[in-house]
Enzyme design. Structure first.
Site, PDB file in Angstrom:
ATOM      1  N   GLU A 164       0.856  -1.184   0.000  1.00 32.75           N
ATOM      2  CA  GLU A 164       0.000   0.000   0.000  1.00 32.75           C
ATOM      3  C   GLU A 164       0.890   1.230   0.000  1.00 32.75           C
ATOM      4  OE1 GLU A 164      -2.851   0.438   3.230  1.00 32.75           O
ATOM      5  OE2 GLU A 164      -3.820   2.061   2.136  1.00 32.75           O
ATOM      6  N   CYS A 190      -6.681   0.835   2.802  1.00 33.57           N
ATOM      7  CA  CYS A 190      -7.675   1.909   2.782  1.00 33.57           C
ATOM      8  C   CYS A 190      -7.529   2.814   1.563  1.00 33.57           C
ATOM      9  CB  CYS A 190      -7.564   2.751   4.048  1.00 33.57           C
ATOM     10  SG  CYS A 190      -8.011   1.875   5.533  1.00 33.57           S
ATOM     11  N   ASN A 196     -12.001  -3.244   0.303  1.00 32.75           N
ATOM     12  CA  ASN A 196     -10.863  -3.536   1.182  1.00 32.75           C
ATOM     13  C   ASN A 196     -11.346  -4.156   2.485  1.00 32.75           C
ATOM     14  OD1 ASN A 196      -8.332  -3.521   2.474  1.00 32.75           O
ATOM     15  ND2 ASN A 196      -8.782  -1.532   3.375  1.00 32.75           N
ATOM     16  N   GLU A 197     -11.612  -3.326   3.499  1.00 33.16           N
ATOM     17  CA  GLU A 197     -12.101  -3.919   4.753  1.00 33.16           C
ATOM     18  C   GLU A 197     -13.453  -3.314   5.112  1.00 33.16           C
ATOM     19  OE1 GLU A 197      -8.836  -3.275   7.555  1.00 33.16           O
ATOM     20  OE2 GLU A 197      -9.468  -1.218   7.860  1.00 33.16           O
TER      21      GLU A 197
HETATM   22  O1  AHR Z   1      -2.230  -1.419   6.765  1.00 33.52           O
HETATM   23  C1  AHR Z   1      -2.715  -0.163   7.134  1.00 33.52           C
HETATM   24  C2  AHR Z   1      -4.223  -0.085   7.056  1.00 33.52           C
HETATM   25  O2  AHR Z   1      -4.802  -0.943   7.982  1.00 33.52           O
HETATM   26  C3  AHR Z   1      -4.823  -0.509   5.755  1.00 33.52           C
HETATM   27  O3  AHR Z   1      -4.815   0.491   4.823  1.00 33.52           O
HETATM   28  C4  AHR Z   1      -6.223  -0.866   6.134  1.00 33.52           C
HETATM   29  O4  AHR Z   1      -6.776  -1.825   5.298  1.00 33.52           O
HETATM   30  C5  AHR Z   1      -6.097  -1.316   7.567  1.00 33.52           C
HETATM   31  O5  AHR Z   1      -7.017  -0.687   8.365  1.00 33.52           O
END
Ligand code: AHR
Length: 660
Positions: free
Chosen positions: A49, A248, A379-380
């Site tokens: 990321e 994120c 993503n989450e």
């Molecule tokens: O890894 C950092 C963040 O942690 C990521 O962007 C997100 O998916 C998680 O909350």
């Protein structure tokens, strides 16, 4: 999902541990003849990321920050030391930002006005400076259009402290039309925090854009490519997959600011810059100069996956902005373009060069398909809004590309209502692969080595997509201490023992610039020159380079080793390399003697024991001591079917025995 009784029993047994338990010789049994499950080649991968300057300012080797004047403050990163914008006459010159009249993605350029011989200079500060090495070549490139007057040459100089010149080149502009110029020059001195100075010969006006500086020595020597030392660290992990672009960052703080892969392919100057969502996310780690140039875009991610021998695993927006921020939703009637983005991405990666997106790939220099097999939706995300949207994606993707494996998400936590709800709903939808995220204490990792033991063997498979042990009370690189890494290793024996259910795993986040990070711990730390792998990195590497092809059993008195008396274990066979690898994690401060009996196949009489250890749980690696915790190897004798070894206190061990 879990049987609470078994879970609690394991916890009680474990809770005795992490102490000074000393015990008698442990007798362990490994059964080589019975393959319990195939270890997926994707078992240990990488989560990438653009956080902590991992892409711009990191992996992407561009040294000029805000090269095309597109930041919210378009001159951010640039200084004009001899320029006084309030003075009409007594002024060396000035850069003014103009908008192109006919451009949709590259909006701005700088119009430089240089007055007679008054020494106008434009200086770029780089990403917390520019790392310049004596004897190395650097390529400057820029777009220019000559205006009124007579600017005859531009001088580009790398400068150090007190404006000492560390290397320079001079370029003569030739036309009033936009044209790209470039030149390679050599640095004469090493400097970690150099700057790029541009000065001008003659006076008048000139328009400039895309002012870019790269080391010539990049990964695979690609022009304007990736930082070699950083990619090498990734390559050395031998990762099974590369997940990109996050995290994120996929979701954006608002829908408008989500990651849009189509804006990241094609000529770099046409990739529309976007704010990085980590820019001002944490008030105590403000990074207002953090943007995404997308020089490292989807094509480069696919190419990097190919270079690493890793399956590409792109994650796309599902029409929900980050639920920690606005949680903005795309209405169900408007979801179609988001689904189309996913379909088009598969065409970009795999489609023939006669298809519209396959042609884009070809035009970027890769007519062969990238053989994309996985795609992530969201993503989450959590809650009914996610499930509702995910279903639309799944239906369409399965209809059009039935062989693509779809990754869905179970939210940001490894338990709780949203997690349980997400799993239940995704099971009903017969999802392929569910992404789980957990950032928890080292204790949690040691206590949860049995996490997957009771998962349904016939349900969706698991992608442990983001995890890291977060020690309490420390911050920054110190969080990558040995306790965290050791605890992750203990947990990873549990991932491996459950390789029939757990198909992909990745530590997160991957990288952090020591002067510009927002989130810690991270697997790799770097500055403008150097990079080092943390103890967590070496744990990952020990597992990923010894992943094997088949899961086999290792037991003590018929039971798996999940932390009883601080001992954790898993075992694999590698049919290709013809070896057995036994992983043993001792989380006790006392040494442990183990006698392992391996049945089912004849063994070579010499084995290798690879060990990571440190007697200090707060120990870490650093720029000064990058291999403080790194593997050591010793030879071990095998007596027929038996091997006896002593496990050091607080150690992670891989015993490798060749099969005869
Ligand atoms: O890894 C950092 C963040 O942690 C990521 O962007 C997100 O998916 C998680 O909350």
């Amino acid at each position: 999902m879990k049987n609470p009784l078994i879970f609690n029993l394991a916890f009680c047994v474990f809770a005795l541990g992490f102490t000074n338990t000393y015990s008698q010789i442990k007798k362990l049994d490994v059964d080589i003849s019975n393959s319990i499950a195939e270890i997926q080649p994707t078992m240990y991968g990488i989560f990438f990321e653009d956080i902590n300057f991992a892409a711009d300012g990191g992996l992407y080797a561009e040294m000029v920050k805000n090269r095309s004047f597109e930041f919210y403050e378009p001159k951010m990163g640039w200084a004009e030391p001899n320029s006084d914008r309030h003075s009409l006459n007594n002024n060396s010159g000035i850069a003014r930002i103009f908008k192109y009249s006919d451009s949709t993605s590259n909006h701005n350029f700088a119009r430089i006005t240089v007055n007679d011989e008054q020494g106008y200079e434009l200086i770029n500060e780089g990403y917390r400076g520019m790392g310049v090495k004596e004897g190395e070549n650097y390529r400057i490139s820029f777009m220019a259009a000559q205006g009124d007057g007579n600017i005859t040459a531009l001088k580009f100089q790398l400068i150090g402290e007190n404006a000492e010149v560390l290397g320079e080149t001079r370029i003569t502009p030739t036309t009033a039309d936009w044209k790209t110029y470039d030149s390679v020059f050599r640095a004469t001195k090493t400097e970690e925090k150099a700057k790029l100075k541009i000065s001008f010969e003659g006076s008048g006006k000139i328009d400039l854009d895309m002012i870019s500086l790269f080391p010539e020595d990049t990964w695979k020597n690609r022009k304007n490519g990736l930082r070699k030392d950083l990619v090498q660290l990734l390559y050395d992990l031998d990762p099974g997959f590369l997940r990109f672009p996050g995290g994120c960052i996929v979701e954006g703080r608002t829908i408008a600011k989500r990651y849009q892969w189509k804006q990241t392919v094609g000529p770099v100057q046409e990739r529309e810059m976007q704010v990085n969502r980590w820019n001002t996310e944490f008030r105590h780690k403000f990074t207002p100069d953090y943007f995404q140039s997308f020089g490292l875009g989807f094509f480069e991610y696919f190419q990097l996956s190919e270079d690493l021998g890793a399956e590409p695993l792109p994650i796309l927006s599902c029409g929900i902005a980050c639920q920690y921020n606005t949680g903005e939703l795309v209405s169900m009637e408007d979801l179609d373009p988001y689904v189309q983005d996913a379909l088009d991405l598969i065409e970009f990666a795999n489609g023939s060069v006669d298809t519209p997106w396959g042609k884009v790939r070809r035009d970027m220099g890769h007519p062969e398909p990238f053989n994309l097999k996985y795609i992530g939706v969201g993503n989450e995300q959590w809650g009914p809004e996610y499930i509702e949207r995910y279903k639309v994606f799944q239906d369409r993707l399965r209809e059009e590309y039935p062989n693509i494996i779809i990754v869905s998400g179970s939210g940001p936590s490894p338990d709780g209502d949203y997690f349980e709800y997400g799993w239940e709903e995704l099971v009903k939808l017969d999802a392929d692969l569910i992404d789980e995220h957990y950032y928890r204490s080292p204790e949690w990792f040691r206590e949860n080595a049995t996490r997957y033991d009771n998962y349904d063997r016939n349900g969706p498979k698991v992608f442990a997509g983001e995890y890291a042990a977060h020690p309490k009370g420390v911050d920054g690189p110190k969080e990558n201490n040995w306790e965290a890494a050791l605890s992750e290793a203990a947990f990873m024996t549990g991932l491996e023992r459950n390789a029939d259910v757990v198909h992909l795993t990745s530590y997160a986040p991957l990288m952090a610039h020591k002067d510009a990070w927002q989130w810690a711990p991270d697997l790799i730390w770097f500055d403008n020159f150097n990079a080092y792998g943390t103890p967590n990195y070496y744990v990952q590497k020990l597992f990923s380079t010894n992943s094997g092809t088949d899961l086999i059993s290792i037991t003590q008195d018929g039971s798996a080793l999940t932390g009883q008396e601080d001992l954790f274990a898993s075992a694999v066979k590698d049919s290709d390399k013809k070896e057995v690898i036994v992983k043993l994690v001792n989380t006790s401060k006392m040494p442990k003697e183990v006698k392992i009996q391996l049945n089912g196949q004849k063994l070579n009489s010499n084995a290798t024991l690879v060990t990571l250890k440190n007697s200090d749980l707060t120990a870490e690696n650093s720029f000064e001591s990058p291999k403080n915790i790194s593997p050591s190897e010793e030879k071990v004798k095998v007596n027929g079917r038996n091997v006896s070894i002593k496990l050091a206190p607080y150690s992670v061990n891989a015993l490798k025995i060749k099969l005869r």
